[in-house]
Write a protein that holds these residues in place. Structure first.
Motif, short mmCIF file in Angstrom:
data_model
loop_
_atom_site.label_atom_id
_atom_site.label_comp_id
_atom_site.label_asym_id
_atom_site.label_seq_id
_atom_site.Cartn_x
_atom_site.Cartn_y
_atom_site.Cartn_z
N PRO A 56 0.82 -1.16 0.06
CA PRO A 56 0.04 0.09 -0.05
C PRO A 56 0.76 1.22 0.11
CG PRO A 56 -0.03 -0.77 2.23
CD PRO A 56 0.75 -1.86 1.08
N LEU A 57 2.12 1.08 0.26
CA LEU A 57 2.85 2.23 0.24
C LEU A 57 4.54 2.21 -0.84
CD1 LEU A 57 2.83 5.05 1.80
CD2 LEU A 57 4.44 4.07 3.70
N PRO A 58 3.93 1.99 -1.99
CA PRO A 58 5.14 1.86 -2.75
C PRO A 58 6.27 2.91 -2.81
CG PRO A 58 3.06 2.83 -4.10
CD PRO A 58 2.73 2.73 -2.66
N SER A 59 6.22 3.85 -2.34
CA SER A 59 7.31 4.75 -2.14
C SER A 59 8.20 4.50 -1.07
CB SER A 59 6.97 6.14 -2.06
OG SER A 59 8.02 7.19 -1.80
N TYR A 60 9.45 3.81 -1.28
CA TYR A 60 10.24 3.25 -0.24
C TYR A 60 10.86 4.51 0.68
CZ TYR A 60 14.53 3.13 -3.29
OH TYR A 60 15.25 3.65 -4.23
N SER A 61 10.98 5.93 0.05
CA SER A 61 11.53 7.11 0.75
C SER A 61 10.50 7.27 1.65
CB SER A 61 12.05 8.15 -0.27
OG SER A 61 10.84 8.28 -1.05
N GLY A 62 9.18 7.47 1.12
CA GLY A 62 8.01 7.76 2.02
C GLY A 62 7.98 6.67 3.21
N GLN A 63 8.05 5.56 2.77
CA GLN A 63 8.14 4.31 3.84
C GLN A 63 9.06 4.78 5.13
OE1 GLN A 63 7.34 0.47 2.15
NE2 GLN A 63 8.18 -0.40 3.92
N ALA A 64 10.38 5.18 4.58
CA ALA A 64 11.28 5.29 5.77
C ALA A 64 10.83 6.38 6.63
CB ALA A 64 12.47 5.69 5.07
N VAL A 65 10.34 7.53 5.74
CA VAL A 65 9.77 8.83 6.83
C VAL A 65 8.77 8.21 7.70
CG1 VAL A 65 8.77 11.09 6.84
CG2 VAL A 65 10.54 10.36 5.09
N MET A 66 7.90 7.39 7.15
CA MET A 66 6.54 6.84 7.83
C MET A 66 6.99 5.81 9.01
SD MET A 66 3.27 7.02 8.01
CE MET A 66 2.27 5.87 9.39
N THR A 67 7.90 5.09 8.96
CA THR A 67 8.06 3.88 9.89
C THR A 67 9.23 4.30 10.84
OG1 THR A 67 9.45 2.92 8.33
CG2 THR A 67 7.13 2.37 8.37
N MET A 68 10.28 4.63 10.43
CA MET A 68 11.46 4.94 11.11
C MET A 68 11.09 5.73 12.61
SD MET A 68 14.38 3.50 10.27
CE MET A 68 13.39 2.19 9.48
N PRO A 69 10.22 6.64 12.68
CA PRO A 69 10.10 7.34 13.84
C PRO A 69 9.50 6.35 14.82
CG PRO A 69 9.79 8.85 12.12
CD PRO A 69 9.83 7.44 11.64
N ILE A 70 8.60 5.31 14.42
CA ILE A 70 8.10 4.57 15.19
C ILE A 70 8.90 3.32 15.77
CG2 ILE A 70 5.99 2.74 15.20
CD1 ILE A 70 4.58 4.76 12.96
N LEU A 71 9.88 2.85 14.50
CA LEU A 71 10.40 1.69 14.76
C LEU A 71 11.73 1.95 15.56
CD1 LEU A 71 10.22 -0.25 11.18
CD2 LEU A 71 8.94 -0.57 13.48
N VAL A 72 12.34 2.92 15.53
CA VAL A 72 13.56 3.33 16.30
C VAL A 72 13.37 3.27 17.85
CG1 VAL A 72 15.04 5.13 16.94
CG2 VAL A 72 14.86 4.64 14.48
N PRO A 73 12.34 3.80 18.32
CA PRO A 73 12.05 3.61 19.89
C PRO A 73 11.88 2.11 20.14
CG PRO A 73 10.94 5.49 18.88
CD PRO A 73 11.39 4.99 17.90
#
Length: 444
Positions: free
Chosen positions: A352-369
């Motif tokens: 559903p989110l085919p932009s991998y740069s957008g996926q980084a911005v979306m998920t990293m703040p959640i996954l880092v903690p």
């Protein structure tokens, strides 16, 4: 059996399915704040909450089509101008003469040619995240592949497929690794040594698989047609300018922060100059450029339509819910197992989110903690993202570049999926092993 739907029908069907999912998946959102240093909008960890807003109407669904196309205007323009440029160069005879000479030099060395082309595209993916640009090169690559006796699948493999592998395992992909490390608060390009080692392992395995497939599925060679035995002086100049242009745009992307517009301008200028050098004349150059647009218009529209999918899911307020559902349970597992599951979750999220740069911005703040909580390094968290999200570009039908390449090659998606799923899983296995090794060795 009825004919499998083409790329246009598949994308429209997925757009419709995405709209239906906005009525099924619970609506929810994360709180977002602006990062003053990077200028990026970041997601606040542990801020997810369910919401209840009005669903997208049927008219919103239809409206998402032109809005999605407009949202990818820069890439669409690049594809059109790049396609027109190559079409002009082809009409001057420079490409046929140049490829004919190259095929002559590689006669009896087809395996070496396959390795060289795969290495070049892997390097392009690793350094500048090359992908959409392959669309315009596809007709030329097909001609080159057939002249060496390779079928269409092999040609797509050694070009588009190699760029995906290079992008996924890159130590420096500006649209994946750099963005993800920035979001994770890591020094840019840190941990490159380990990434480079894994990239080499993945590349060797990829090429071995490709050589095996290519040699087992040889086709009759198509003779290159050329008006002259040797490359003419004018065409040598055109091919030289082509090489110079690739060098300039690569430098621009790496050092000058060039985007798609700068690339479009560079190849537009190259096309016009090539037409004039090739004695097409002003009118004929313009007409040929337009003809090149026609060759690329279907592929360009596929790119825009694919963008409508993520647009609907975001405005339907369900994309955050998908992220929450995929990554929330990971804290219950060991660091190594969580890392592998994180990679798999990124593959799923890439549909559903085919932009991998957008996926980084979306998920990293959640996954880092989350990675801090379970004892997995942030560097490994970035590995799981780049391996999963970027490698998914090999198979997800929501990726406009993939669907455009398949459309130009006349390959139906179902045939491609059956063909690509095995090597994709094999390369993802390399990624999983690398993640487990990273956790074991305390990679930071």
């Amino acid at each position: 059996m009825k004919k499998f739907p083409n790329a246009f029908v598949i994308i429209i069907a997925v757009i419709l399915l995405s709209w239906i999912l906005t009525y099924i998946i619970p609506q929810g959102t994360y709180k977002r704040v602006a990062n003053e240093e990077s200028g990026l909008i970041e997601v606040v960890n542990n801020s997810y909450q369910r919401i209840n807003i009005e669903h997208l109407s049927a008219f919103d669904l239809i409206l998402a089509i032109p809005r999605g196309i407009i949202g990818r205007a820069d890439i669409i323009v690049l594809i059109l101008l790049l396609g027109g440029c190559f079409y002009i160069i082809e009409k001057t005879g420079a490409l046929s003469q140049g490829l004919g000479k190259l095929v002559e030099l590689l006669k009896g060395k087809e395996t070496l040619a396959l390795i060289i082309v795969s290495a070049l595209f892997t390097a392009a993916g690793a350094t500048i995240g090359l992908q959409e640009e392959v669309i315009a090169m596809t007709p030329i690559l097909l001609l080159f592949g057939r002249s060496l006796g390779y079928n269409t699948f092999t040609t797509v493999y050694m070009s588009y497929g190699s760029t995906v592998v290079g992008s996924a395992f890159s130590p420096s992909n500006p649209f994946a690794v750099i963005i993800a490390q920035k979001e994770a608060g890591l020094p840019l390009l840190s941990g490159s040594e380990f990434r480079l080692i894994v990239l080499l392992v993945a590349f060797v395995l990829w090429v071995l698989y490709l050589i095996n497939y290519g040699n087992r599925n040889r086709v009759k060679k198509e003779e290159m047609t050329s008006d002259n035995q040797s490359v003419s002086g004018r065409n040598q100049i055109i091919l030289f300018l082509l090489c110079i242009t690739f060098g300039v745009v690569t430098y621009g992307m790496l050092e000058l922060e060039w985007g798609f517009n700068e690339l479009s301008a560079s190849f537009f200028a190259l096309g016009i100059i090539s037409g004039l050098i090739g004695k097409l004349g002003v009118n004929k150059t313009g007409e040929t450029y337009v003809s090149g647009f026609k060759e690329m218009i279907f592929a360009a529209m596929i790119i825009g339509l694919a963008n409508s999918i993520s647009l609907i899911l975001k405005e339907g307020m369900v994309i955050d819910s998908i992220v929450y559902g995929l990554f929330g349970p990971l804290k219950s597992f060991s660091p190594a197992f969580s890392g592998v599951l994180m990679m798999i979750s990124h593959v799923i999220l890439h549909f559903p989110l085919p932009s991998y740069s957008g996926q980084a911005v979306m998920t990293m703040p959640i996954l880092v903690p989350l990675s801090d909580l379970i004892g997995m390094s942030r560097q490994t968290c970035v590995l799981a993202y780049q391996y999963g999200a970027v490698m998914a570009d090999m198979i997800v039908p929501t990726n406009g570049a993939l669907m455009a390449v398949l459309a130009i090659n006349g390959i139906s998606y179902n045939k491609w999926f059956k063909f690509a799923i095995k090597p994709t899983l094999l390369i993802l296995l390399i990624g999983a092993i690398a993640i487990v090794a990273a956790v074991t060795m305390g990679y930071r």
